[in-house]
Motif scaffolding. Structure first.
Motif, mmCIF file in Angstrom:
data_model
loop_
_atom_site.group_PDB
_atom_site.id
_atom_site.type_symbol
_atom_site.label_atom_id
_atom_site.label_comp_id
_atom_site.label_asym_id
_atom_site.label_seq_id
_atom_site.Cartn_x
_atom_site.Cartn_y
_atom_site.Cartn_z
ATOM 1 N N ILE A 60 0.711 0.246 10.934
ATOM 2 C CA ILE A 60 0.402 0.043 9.518
ATOM 3 C C ILE A 60 -1.096 -0.151 9.314
ATOM 4 N N LEU A 61 -1.750 -0.912 10.200
ATOM 5 C CA LEU A 61 -3.190 -1.105 10.061
ATOM 6 C C LEU A 61 -3.933 0.222 10.225
ATOM 7 N N PHE A 62 -3.558 1.019 11.221
ATOM 8 C CA PHE A 62 -4.223 2.304 11.442
ATOM 9 C C PHE A 62 -3.998 3.228 10.245
ATOM 10 N N LEU A 63 -2.770 3.266 9.726
ATOM 11 C CA LEU A 63 -2.475 4.122 8.575
ATOM 12 C C LEU A 63 -3.218 3.652 7.330
ATOM 13 N N THR A 64 -3.448 2.346 7.209
ATOM 14 C CA THR A 64 -4.229 1.828 6.081
ATOM 15 C C THR A 64 -5.675 2.291 6.194
ATOM 16 N N ILE A 65 -6.235 2.213 7.398
ATOM 17 C CA ILE A 65 -7.586 2.726 7.621
ATOM 18 C C ILE A 65 -7.637 4.222 7.326
ATOM 19 N N ALA A 66 -6.617 4.952 7.773
ATOM 20 C CA ALA A 66 -6.562 6.400 7.563
ATOM 21 C C ALA A 66 -6.359 6.762 6.095
ATOM 22 N N THR A 102 -4.763 -10.755 5.107
ATOM 23 C CA THR A 102 -4.298 -11.489 3.938
ATOM 24 C C THR A 102 -2.782 -11.442 3.822
ATOM 25 N N ILE A 103 -2.208 -10.269 4.023
ATOM 26 C CA ILE A 103 -0.753 -10.110 3.916
ATOM 27 C C ILE A 103 -0.042 -10.869 5.030
ATOM 28 N N ALA A 108 6.820 -14.033 6.585
ATOM 29 C CA ALA A 108 8.225 -13.664 6.754
ATOM 30 C C ALA A 108 8.504 -12.235 6.288
ATOM 31 N N ARG A 109 7.678 -11.727 5.376
ATOM 32 C CA ARG A 109 7.921 -10.383 4.825
ATOM 33 C C ARG A 109 6.706 -9.475 5.006
ATOM 34 N N LYS A 110 5.941 -9.735 6.041
ATOM 35 C CA LYS A 110 4.665 -9.031 6.183
ATOM 36 C C LYS A 110 4.827 -7.521 6.368
ATOM 37 N N VAL A 111 5.881 -7.078 7.050
ATOM 38 C CA VAL A 111 6.073 -5.643 7.246
ATOM 39 C C VAL A 111 6.388 -4.963 5.919
ATOM 40 N N PHE A 112 7.259 -5.568 5.132
ATOM 41 C CA PHE A 112 7.622 -4.985 3.832
ATOM 42 C C PHE A 112 6.426 -4.989 2.883
ATOM 43 N N ILE A 113 5.745 -6.140 2.778
ATOM 44 C CA ILE A 113 4.602 -6.238 1.864
ATOM 45 C C ILE A 113 3.477 -5.307 2.319
ATOM 46 N N SER A 114 3.238 -5.259 3.635
ATOM 47 C CA SER A 114 2.198 -4.376 4.159
ATOM 48 C C SER A 114 2.496 -2.918 3.838
ATOM 49 N N THR A 115 3.762 -2.554 3.913
ATOM 50 C CA THR A 115 4.161 -1.182 3.595
ATOM 51 C C THR A 115 3.917 -0.865 2.133
ATOM 52 N N VAL A 116 4.287 -1.797 1.251
ATOM 53 C CA VAL A 116 4.082 -1.594 -0.185
ATOM 54 C C VAL A 116 2.595 -1.464 -0.498
ATOM 55 N N LEU A 172 0.242 -0.586 1.616
ATOM 56 C CA LEU A 172 -0.211 0.662 2.232
ATOM 57 C C LEU A 172 0.065 1.857 1.322
ATOM 58 N N ILE A 173 1.272 1.906 0.771
ATOM 59 C CA ILE A 173 1.625 3.000 -0.143
ATOM 60 C C ILE A 173 0.717 2.971 -1.369
ATOM 61 N N GLY A 174 0.489 1.769 -1.905
ATOM 62 C CA GLY A 174 -0.391 1.633 -3.065
ATOM 63 C C GLY A 174 -1.819 2.037 -2.744
ATOM 64 N N PHE A 175 -2.303 1.672 -1.545
ATOM 65 C CA PHE A 175 -3.660 2.015 -1.114
ATOM 66 C C PHE A 175 -3.800 3.532 -0.973
ATOM 67 N N PHE A 176 -2.766 4.158 -0.420
ATOM 68 C CA PHE A 176 -2.748 5.615 -0.269
ATOM 69 C C PHE A 176 -2.795 6.300 -1.632
ATOM 70 N N ILE A 177 -1.973 5.857 -2.555
ATOM 71 C CA ILE A 177 -1.919 6.448 -3.897
ATOM 72 C C ILE A 177 -3.251 6.253 -4.623
ATOM 73 N N LEU A 178 -3.817 5.050 -4.528
ATOM 74 C CA LEU A 178 -5.077 4.745 -5.179
ATOM 75 C C LEU A 178 -6.192 5.675 -4.702
#
Length: 368
Positions: free
Chosen positions: A148-154, A338-339, A345-353, A355-361
């Protein structure tokens, strides 16, 4: 290997977005299914990430010379002199006028006379070092998903520019990130090694080097003073002040410093950039609101403030966004931290959301 060779530059970038979107949706979906199985999660997190890094290496490394604005420049200014005007290996270093470690990479062209092999070599160095950083920063998947971190950077809007345009900056940036991790871990020896490598790939690495040292040696300065400086930097840039107004900087030598006094015509948007100020400020406000103010995050926020301010002072020279990458690369790291700390407890789900928002932006709304 012909699969990517017939695309136009626009089609090439569209393919990248599609593949990146696929990894974001299906890679994170698999991780979500494995969240309760720690060992399986860490193993698959690493495995999927490796497949994406391998894809990037070949996708970037076998591209044509017309993919990426600067790719043809590297071919004409570096590859051609090496392969046609150099009669011995060591003559490469007297013929080329570039950063030393980039000359070392380019010198391999003397032996194989193959430009794509050179591009592939650069892609390997760049993406493997970025992979190593991501794995280290996430404690090898124990503190969160490396994928998720690499995909966020990408998903950063400047990521493909680093991969296919500003190669020296990109190579340098990967080792700057490794040096950043080392200084956060208080590993002085590795910090020095990585920062020297970064500087030898591109001299503008002096900017993060200075900022790292300022934050380290003046670590007791309250964040409020950094924020005050950030506001002053915006107002000064709005008033027309920048590094271009400091004469001695442009006399230090090197093409990067000479740009500070550039006064010719250019199609690049020169002047105060409201869009970039709003972009950086949006994320700064987000981080200030949700951070836990631990030592690691405080260092990153201070660096983000200072590197953003340096960026603002470069608005009046061409290609100021090449200085902006030193601030933008911190955004995925602070999002990750931050996430993980605010929603453990929900870091994978929140990180995914996110990440998707960062990609769209970045890839759809602001910089399609």
């Amino acid at each position: 290997m012909q699969i990517f060779w017939d695309y136009t530059a626009e089609e090439y970038l569209d393919v990248y977005k599609i593949v990146l979107g696929f990894y974001i949706l299906f890679g994170t979906f698999i991780l979500k299914l494995l969240i309760s199985q720690k060992e399986s999660f860490i193993r698959n997190d690493k495995g999927i990430l490796i497949t994406f890094v391998v894809f990037l290496i070949f996708f970037v490394g076998i591209r044509e010379a017309d993919i990426g604005t600067d790719t043809s420049n590297y071919f004409n200014f570096y590859f051609i002199p090496v392969t046609t005007q150099v009669s011995s290996y060591f003559e490469v270093f007297t013929r080329l006028k570039s950063d030393f470690l980039f000359e070392v990479l380019m010198s391999f062209s003397y032996w194989h006379r193959n430009f794509k092999l050179f591009l592939l070599t650069v892609a390997i160095v760049m993406n493997v070092s970025l992979y190593v950083f991501v794995r280290k920063f996430t404690d090898f998947g124990k503190k969160g998903s490396s994928l998720i971190l690499f995909l966020t950077i990408a998903s950063s809007f400047s990521f493909m520019s680093i991969e296919i345009n500003i190669l020296r900056n990109g190579l340098s940036l990967c080792f700057i990130l490794l040096s950043l991790h080392s200084i956060l871990q208080k590993d002085t020896k590795k910090f020095i090694i990585y920062i020297i490598i970064a500087f030898l790939f591109h001299r503008t690495a002096i900017i993060p080097i200075v900022l790292f040292l300022v934050i380290t040696f003046f670590n007791k300065i309250d964040i409020r003073y950094y924020l005050g400086f950030y506001v002053v930097a915006i107002l000064a840039s709005l008033a027309g002040f920048g590094f271009h107004a400091i004469p001695f900087l442009s006399e230090l030598g090197g093409e990067d410093f000479q740009r500070l006094s550039y006064a010719g015509e250019t199609t690049y948007n020169i002047g105060f950039r409201h869009d970039f100020v709003l972009y950086n400020t949006f994320f700064l406000v987000l981080f200030l609101k949700f951070t836990n103010w631990n030592t690691r995050d405080l260092f990153l926020i201070k660096y983000f403030i200072l590197s953003s301010s340096v960026f603002f002072f470069n608005f009046y020279i061409p290609f100021s966004d090449r200085f902006g990458i030193y601030s933008w690369i911190i955004i995925p790291l602070l999002l990750f931290n931050t996430i993980n700390e605010a929603f453990p407890a929900r870091k994978v789900f929140i990180s995914t959301v996110v990440l998707i928002g960062f990609f769209i932006l970045n890839k759809i709304i602001l910089f399609p």
